[in-house]
Design a protein around this motif. Sequence first.
Motif: not given
Length: 304
Positions: A94-106, A127-133, A223-232
């Motif tokens: 129980s409790g919280t687990v914080r996960i970080t991944a790239s914006v696209i993966i997140s 807790e999801i932390i979308p980040s490209d850093t 913004d990687q997320a924007y680029l993906w949406e632009a392709i779509k």
Amino acid sequence: MNREPDWNFWRSFAAVVEHGSLSGAARALSISQPTIGRHIEALELALALKLFARTLSGLKPNSTALRLYDHIRTAQAAIAEANIRATGAQDTLSGTVRITASVIISHHVLPAILAPIRLAYPNIALEIIPSDTSENLLLNDADIALRMFRPTQLELISRHLGSTDIVALAHETYLARRGTPRTLDELFQHDLIGFSGSTALIDHAKTLGYTLTDENFAIRSADQAYLWEAIKAGLGIGFGQKVLAQTTSGLVVLPIDIKAPPLPFWLTTHEHLFTSPRIRAIYDALANGITAYIRGEPKTPSIG
């Protein structure tokens, strides 16, 4: 010194030194800019010292601030280590687990993977932390990180889950309008979608014998997320993960070998967190889910 400063003042102080402005520190700490400003004023008052020069470009730390900063960073690392060890000593699911991944993966990969994990571990909040850093696991910025490179710190435990090809891709509506390129010469005559602030695509094209500039990219964004949406949306030809393109409605992987190196997936956590039952449970479940994603398996992966 009038009184011992609140630790939050020191956190804000360190963030301002690192980012050079109140706004940068506010973004890093996810608190308001006025709050950061009040913390700095309160810290200077408590210490009876001026720590920053106010300039048009931001706050410039003076020599005293820089000397203090070294000690605060050491203290932050020590506190982060204590928190990591305390988490690793907890023995409950129980409790919280914080996960970080790239914006696209997140945004586009993790939600489907996390759905069965939440069913299996309903008492563990995620807790999801979308980040490209690169979030710093050694400073306890996250519990588990999905990296597209091999972590090298000795204190980290990492598992290589596999790799996916990077391909040229476009939406079927764009290809219907402009035709499908089948060679690199044809590809570079199309509307390209690329990442501003990075020369990675330009540098790679150079290795293939092609000279590109920013002007060759009809759509650019940091913004990687924007680029993906632009392709779509059919705005042009972009570049991304083959497995994600194949599972995204309307996207077409172009029949061109762009000779890009495969993108590796590394799952990592701090060695002291690996002993925590909840961290280990989510770590193993994520490893199973991401491995299934890389393989393109359509079925929901098992948790155990």
